[in-house]
Design a protein around this motif. Structure first.
Motif, PDB file in Angstrom:
ATOM      1  N   TYR A  64      17.574  57.963  68.696  1.00 47.56           N
ATOM      2  CA  TYR A  64      18.629  57.274  68.458  1.00 47.56           C
ATOM      3  C   TYR A  64      20.018  57.472  69.043  1.00 47.56           C
ATOM      4  CZ  TYR A  64      22.455  55.283  65.485  1.00 47.56           C
ATOM      5  OH  TYR A  64      23.607  54.880  65.065  1.00 47.56           O
ATOM      6  N   ASP A  65      20.415  56.811  70.011  1.00 49.17           N
ATOM      7  CA  ASP A  65      21.488  56.794  70.930  1.00 49.17           C
ATOM      8  C   ASP A  65      22.913  56.564  69.917  1.00 49.17           C
ATOM      9  OD1 ASP A  65      23.367  56.889  72.749  1.00 49.17           O
ATOM     10  OD2 ASP A  65      22.425  55.493  74.187  1.00 49.17           O
ATOM     11  N   THR A  66      23.568  57.527  69.712  1.00 48.70           N
ATOM     12  CA  THR A  66      24.647  57.513  68.584  1.00 48.70           C
ATOM     13  C   THR A  66      26.023  56.816  69.341  1.00 48.70           C
ATOM     14  OG1 THR A  66      25.584  59.652  69.331  1.00 48.70           O
ATOM     15  CG2 THR A  66      24.245  59.804  67.103  1.00 48.70           C
ATOM     16  N   ILE A  67      25.979  56.912  70.735  1.00 42.26           N
ATOM     17  CA  ILE A  67      27.175  56.103  71.492  1.00 42.26           C
ATOM     18  C   ILE A  67      26.760  54.472  71.443  1.00 42.26           C
ATOM     19  CG2 ILE A  67      28.019  55.694  73.665  1.00 42.26           C
ATOM     20  CD1 ILE A  67      27.376  58.895  74.064  1.00 42.26           C
ATOM     21  N   SER A  68      25.587  54.002  71.851  1.00 41.82           N
ATOM     22  CA  SER A  68      25.326  52.425  71.778  1.00 41.82           C
ATOM     23  C   SER A  68      24.828  52.109  70.586  1.00 41.82           C
ATOM     24  CB  SER A  68      24.373  52.251  72.975  1.00 41.82           C
ATOM     25  OG  SER A  68      23.236  52.837  72.679  1.00 41.82           O
ATOM     26  N   HIS A  69      24.306  52.973  69.722  1.00 44.69           N
ATOM     27  CA  HIS A  69      23.807  52.894  68.252  1.00 44.69           C
ATOM     28  C   HIS A  69      22.330  51.958  68.461  1.00 44.69           C
ATOM     29  CE1 HIS A  69      27.315  54.257  66.240  1.00 44.69           C
ATOM     30  NE2 HIS A  69      28.199  53.341  66.790  1.00 44.69           N
ATOM     31  N   ASN A  70      21.547  52.603  69.542  1.00 44.08           N
ATOM     32  CA  ASN A  70      20.541  51.780  69.577  1.00 44.08           C
ATOM     33  C   ASN A  70      19.179  52.713  69.273  1.00 44.08           C
ATOM     34  OD1 ASN A  70      18.496  50.092  70.959  1.00 44.08           O
ATOM     35  ND2 ASN A  70      18.895  51.196  72.948  1.00 44.08           N
ATOM     36  N   ILE A  71      18.440  52.228  68.396  1.00 44.71           N
ATOM     37  CA  ILE A  71      17.075  52.820  68.183  1.00 44.71           C
ATOM     38  C   ILE A  71      15.984  52.588  69.147  1.00 44.71           C
ATOM     39  CG2 ILE A  71      15.226  53.342  66.349  1.00 44.71           C
ATOM     40  CD1 ILE A  71      17.631  52.380  64.395  1.00 44.71           C
ATOM     41  N   ILE A  72      15.306  53.487  69.750  1.00 46.04           N
ATOM     42  CA  ILE A  72      14.096  53.332  70.435  1.00 46.04           C
ATOM     43  C   ILE A  72      12.888  53.218  69.485  1.00 46.04           C
ATOM     44  CG2 ILE A  72      12.716  53.889  72.387  1.00 46.04           C
ATOM     45  CD1 ILE A  72      15.836  53.397  73.260  1.00 46.04           C
ATOM     46  N   ASN A  73      12.434  52.061  69.466  1.00 49.38           N
ATOM     47  CA  ASN A  73      11.416  51.939  68.365  1.00 49.38           C
ATOM     48  C   ASN A  73      10.084  51.267  68.938  1.00 49.38           C
ATOM     49  OD1 ASN A  73       9.516  51.575  66.497  1.00 49.38           O
ATOM     50  ND2 ASN A  73      10.683  50.670  65.133  1.00 49.38           N
ATOM     51  N   ARG A  74       9.138  51.956  69.698  1.00 50.51           N
ATOM     52  CA  ARG A  74       8.150  51.066  70.443  1.00 50.51           C
ATOM     53  C   ARG A  74       6.879  50.828  69.433  1.00 50.51           C
ATOM     54  NH1 ARG A  74      11.460  50.060  74.166  1.00 50.51           N
ATOM     55  NH2 ARG A  74      11.709  51.466  75.845  1.00 50.51           N
ATOM     56  N   GLY A  75       7.126  51.423  68.150  1.00 54.09           N
ATOM     57  CA  GLY A  75       5.848  51.360  67.281  1.00 54.09           C
ATOM     58  C   GLY A  75       4.914  52.621  67.391  1.00 54.09           C
ATOM     59  N   VAL A  76       4.138  52.398  66.265  1.00 56.06           N
ATOM     60  CA  VAL A  76       3.155  53.907  66.153  1.00 56.06           C
ATOM     61  C   VAL A  76       2.042  53.815  67.298  1.00 56.06           C
ATOM     62  CG1 VAL A  76       3.775  53.901  63.520  1.00 56.06           C
ATOM     63  CG2 VAL A  76       1.775  52.626  64.533  1.00 56.06           C
ATOM     64  N   PHE A  77       1.539  54.899  67.371  1.00 54.59           N
ATOM     65  CA  PHE A  77       0.352  54.960  68.395  1.00 54.59           C
ATOM     66  C   PHE A  77       0.727  54.634  69.772  1.00 54.59           C
ATOM     67  CE2 PHE A  77      -4.278  54.081  69.291  1.00 54.59           C
ATOM     68  CZ  PHE A  77      -4.633  55.379  69.735  1.00 54.59           C
ATOM     69  N   TYR A  78       0.180  53.514  70.345  1.00 54.11           N
ATOM     70  CA  TYR A  78       0.349  53.235  71.557  1.00 54.11           C
ATOM     71  C   TYR A  78       1.048  51.856  71.377  1.00 54.11           C
ATOM     72  CZ  TYR A  78      -2.325  57.056  73.855  1.00 54.11           C
ATOM     73  OH  TYR A  78      -2.495  57.948  74.285  1.00 54.11           O
TER      74      TYR A  78
END
Length: 163
Positions: A64-78
Motif C-alpha cells: 500500500y502506497d500511503t502517498i498515492s493511496h494506491n493498493i497493489i492487488n494482483r489477486g491470489v496465486f498467479y
C-alpha cells in the motif's frame, strides 16, 4: 538393522509431514480490507464458507502506497481474481517466512516472529517499512496466524499465469 529401519521410517515420516499439502474447498463470499502493523501494507481478508458451513478467513497482505493511496492487488496465486459465489479448491502448503524468496518484499519477512515449535505459526509485530512493490504477493496467505503458500487453485479461469 532394526535401528536403520526405524531411522529410515522416521526420516520418511518427517519429510512427508514437512511437505504435506492441505486441500480447502470453499465458496467465496467476498472481502474487506484491514490495517496491518506496517503502514506500507493492507490486509485483504478473503471470506469463504467451507463445505461444512464453517467460515474461513484467508488474509492476503498487499503493498500500500500511503502517498498515492494506491493498493497493489494482483489477486491470489498467479493473478487470480476470485468471483463471488464460486466454489474454489485451494491446495495450500504450510511454510516458514524464511521460505519466501529473498527477492520478494514481504510483510511476513518484516512483521512477524515465527513460533519456535512450528515456524508456520506466527505473532505479528509493529514495524513500518518504506513502500516497495516487488514479488508475487498473492502466493502467500495466512489463516488463523499460520502462514501458507498457495500451490494451486481450481477453477483457475480467472487467473493470468506468467510464462
Amino acid at each position: 538393522m532394526i535401528k536403520t529401519i526405524l531411522y529410515l521410517s522416521f526420516l520418511f515420516t518427517f519429510f512427508i509431514g514437512c511437505n504435506a499439502q492441505e486441500k480447502v474447498i470453499a465458496n467465496y463470499i467476498g472481502y474487506s480490507f484491514n490495517s496491518t502493523k506496517n503502514s506500507s501494507y493492507l490486509s485483504q481478508e478473503l471470506r469463504f464458507i467451507k463445505e461444512n458451513r464453517d467460515t474461513l478467513k484467508m488474509n492476503l497482505k498487499l503493498p500500500y502506497d500511503t502517498i498515492s493511496h494506491n493498493i497493489i492487488n494482483r489477486g491470489v496465486f498467479y493473478n487470480c481474481h476470485l468471483k463471488e459465489t464460486v466454489t474454489y479448491t485451494f491446495t495450500l502448503k504450510k511454510i516458514c517466512a524464511s521460505d519466501i524468496p529473498e527477492a520478494f518484499n514481504s510483510y511476513y519477512k518484516t512483521n512477524i516472529i515465527s513460533d519456535k515449535k512450528d515456524c508456520s505459526k506466527f505473532t505479528e509485530i509493529e514495524k513500518n517499512t518504506e513502500y516497495n512493490y516487488t514479488g508475487n504477493y498473492g502466493k502467500y496467505v495466512d489463516i488463523n496466524k499460520t502462514l501458507y503458500e498457495i500451490i494451486n487453485i481450481s477453477p483457475d479461469d480467472g487467473c493470468i499465469f506468467q510464462n
